[in-house]
Design a protein around this motif. Structure first.
Motif, PDB file in Angstrom:
ATOM      1  N   SER A   1      36.930  26.017   6.001  1.00 33.28           N
ATOM      2  CA  SER A   1      36.009  26.809   6.304  1.00 33.28           C
ATOM      3  C   SER A   1      34.727  26.091   7.546  1.00 33.28           C
ATOM      4  N   VAL A   2      35.364  24.800   7.702  1.00 31.24           N
ATOM      5  CA  VAL A   2      34.785  24.082   8.593  1.00 31.24           C
ATOM      6  C   VAL A   2      35.560  23.866   9.902  1.00 31.24           C
TER       7      VAL A   2
ATOM      8  N   GLU B   1      29.910  22.479   4.751  1.00 33.64           N
ATOM      9  CA  GLU B   1      30.400  23.459   4.101  1.00 33.64           C
ATOM     10  C   GLU B   1      29.567  24.298   3.219  1.00 33.64           C
TER      11      GLU B   1
END
Length: 352
Positions: free
Chosen positions: A152-153, A308
Motif C-alpha cells: 500500500s506504500v 500505512e
C-alpha cells in the motif's frame, strides 16, 4: 537459511549512475553493478527524493566540513526492491520492497552502543563525501537498514521515509504529545513534514510560519492548523509548548524562542549560519530547552506505520518527477518556491 552471493540471471554487469564531478557538473556514467557483502542487500532503486543537501553539494561542492574531492553520486532518500542478498541474508528477501535507511554506523562505537548510532563519528552516510548515494539504478545497504514496506506504500513514499524520519526525530525531541501547541518556522518540505508528524503525535494546534504565501498555503493544505507571515503576524506572543525551526534563518530562531512558553522546548532542524546570535537571557529566564537534530535513530518502523495508516501523506508532497539523466533539472526544480519534493526515478525514460 542464508544464501550464497550469486548474480541472478538478468542482473546487468553494468548500471547507470548520475555522478557529480565538480560543482555544477552532473552526468550519467556507466559503473559496475555492485555485489553485496555478507550482511548487505542489493536494491534496484525505484524512487529517490531530492534533498536540499543534494542541491548544496551540486552548487557549492561542500557542506561545512564535508567536501566533494572526487566524483560523487548524490541522493540519499531512496526506496526500491531487493534483487540480490549477501551470504548472511535470507534468500526469501529477494523481491521485497524496501525503504532505505541510508547510513552505516560502526557497531561498536560508544554512540551506537548508547543507542545514538546517528551520532557515530565514523558514520558512512549516502551522498556524504566520500560515500556514494542513490542517484543510480542499484545501491547496496546493510540488510537491517533495508526496511520492508507494504504494497500500500508507493515507491515515492518509500523514498520519503527518510525526510519523514527527520520529522519524527524532531517531534520526539520536542516532546510533542496529545494536546501540544506547536510552532514550526519554515514551510519547506521538512517544515511541512514536521507539521504532519506533529498532528499525528496528537498536537491540537500546529502553527507554521513562512515568508512565502505559496508555501504557507501548501502548509495549510498538508497539516498546519494556521499559517502566519512572520513579517506581520505576532509570532512572539503565541506561547507554544514546542518550537521546531526548519528554515535555518536566524530571525526565525529568535522569533520561535520568544514564542515558547516558560519551560518550552526548541528543536533546531534547519541548517543556516554557523553562529547565529541567540537571546541567552530569554533562554535562561524562561528555562527553555534548546536542542538540535542530526539525522535520526530508530525511526523507520514508526515512519512506515504512520504512512500505512494514513496519518502522514507523503505522496502529496511530490511536485516533480525526473529520469536519471535529468538529475540536473531535478536539482534546479527543487529550488523553486512551489516545489516540495522532487523525485528522481532511475528506471524512468526521459522525456527528451
Amino acid at each position: 537459511m542464508s544464501s550464497p552471493v550469486t548474480r541472478p540471471s538478468g542482473l546487468p554487469k553494468q548500471m547507470r549512475a548520475s555522478v557529480l564531478s565538480a560543482p555544477g557538473s552532473v552526468s550519467v556514467e556507466s559503473r559496475p553493478t555492485p555485489s553485496p557483502a555478507a550482511d548487505e542487500v542489493l536494491v534496484r532503486v525505484g524512487s529517490v527524493g531530492v534533498c536540499g543537501s543534494d542541491v548544496h553539494y551540486y552548487q557549492h561542492g561542500r557542506i561545512g566540513d564535508f567536501v566533494v574531492e572526487s566524483p560523487l553520486v548524490l541522493g540519499h532518500e531512496a526506496g526500491g526492491a531487493i534483487v540480490q542478498v549477501g551470504s548472511a541474508v535470507e534468500a526469501s528477501r529477494v523481491g521485497e520492497r524496501v525503504s532505505i535507511e541510508p547510513q552505516r554506523p560502526r557497531g561498536d562505537s560508544a554512540e551506537t552502543l548508547a543507542g545514538h548510532y546517528n551520532l557515530d563519528p565514523a558514520m558512512e552516510f549516502y551522498a556524504t563525501p566520500p560515500i556514494d548515494g542513490a542517484f543510480a539504478e542499484y545501491v547496496l545497504i546493510q540488510s537491517h537498514f533495508a526496511h520492508r514496506v507494504p504494497d500500500s506504500v508507493s515507491n515515492d513514499a518509500a523514498a520519503l521515509m527518510e525526510p519523514l524520519s527527520v520529522g519524527i526525530h524532531a517531534a520526539r525531541k520536542a516532546g510533542i504529545t496529545a494536546g501540544s501547541r506547536v510552532l514550526i518556522t519554515g514551510a519547506g518540505p521538512i517544515g511541512v513534514i514536521c507539521a504532519q508528524v506533529a498532528r499525528a503525535f496528537g498536537a491540537l494546534e500546529v502553527v507554521v510560519s513562512d515568508l512565502s504565501e505559496v508555501r504557507r498555503a501548501q502548509a495549510l493544505r498538508l497539516g498546519a492548523t494556521q499559517a502566519l507571515d512572520p513579517r506581520v503576524d505576532p509570532i512572539e506572543s503565541l506561547g507554544v509548548d514546542a518550537f521546531i525551526e526548519a528554515s535555518g534563518a536566524a530571525p526565525a530562531i529568535r522569533q520561535g524562542l520568544a514564542a515558547l512558553r516558560p519551560a518550552g522546548t526548541a528543536v533546531l532542524v534547519g541548517m543556516g549560519a554557523d553562529d547565529p546570535a541567540l537571546p541567552v537571557h530569554l533562554i535562561q529566564n524562561k528555562e527553555l530547552l534548546v536542542t538540535g537534530v542530526f539525522r535520526y535513530t530508530n525511526t523507520w518502523p514508526l515512519a512506515i506505520a504512520l504512512v500505512e495508516s494514513g496519518a502522514v501523506d507523503l505522496d502529496s508532497l511530490v511536485t516533480g518527477r525526473f529520469a536519471l539523466d535529468e538529475v540536473e533539472a531535478a536539482l534546479s526544480e527543487s529550488t523553486r518556491e512551489s516545489s516540495l519534493k522532487t523525485i528522481v526515478e532511475p528506471g524512468r525514460l526521459s522525456d527528451s
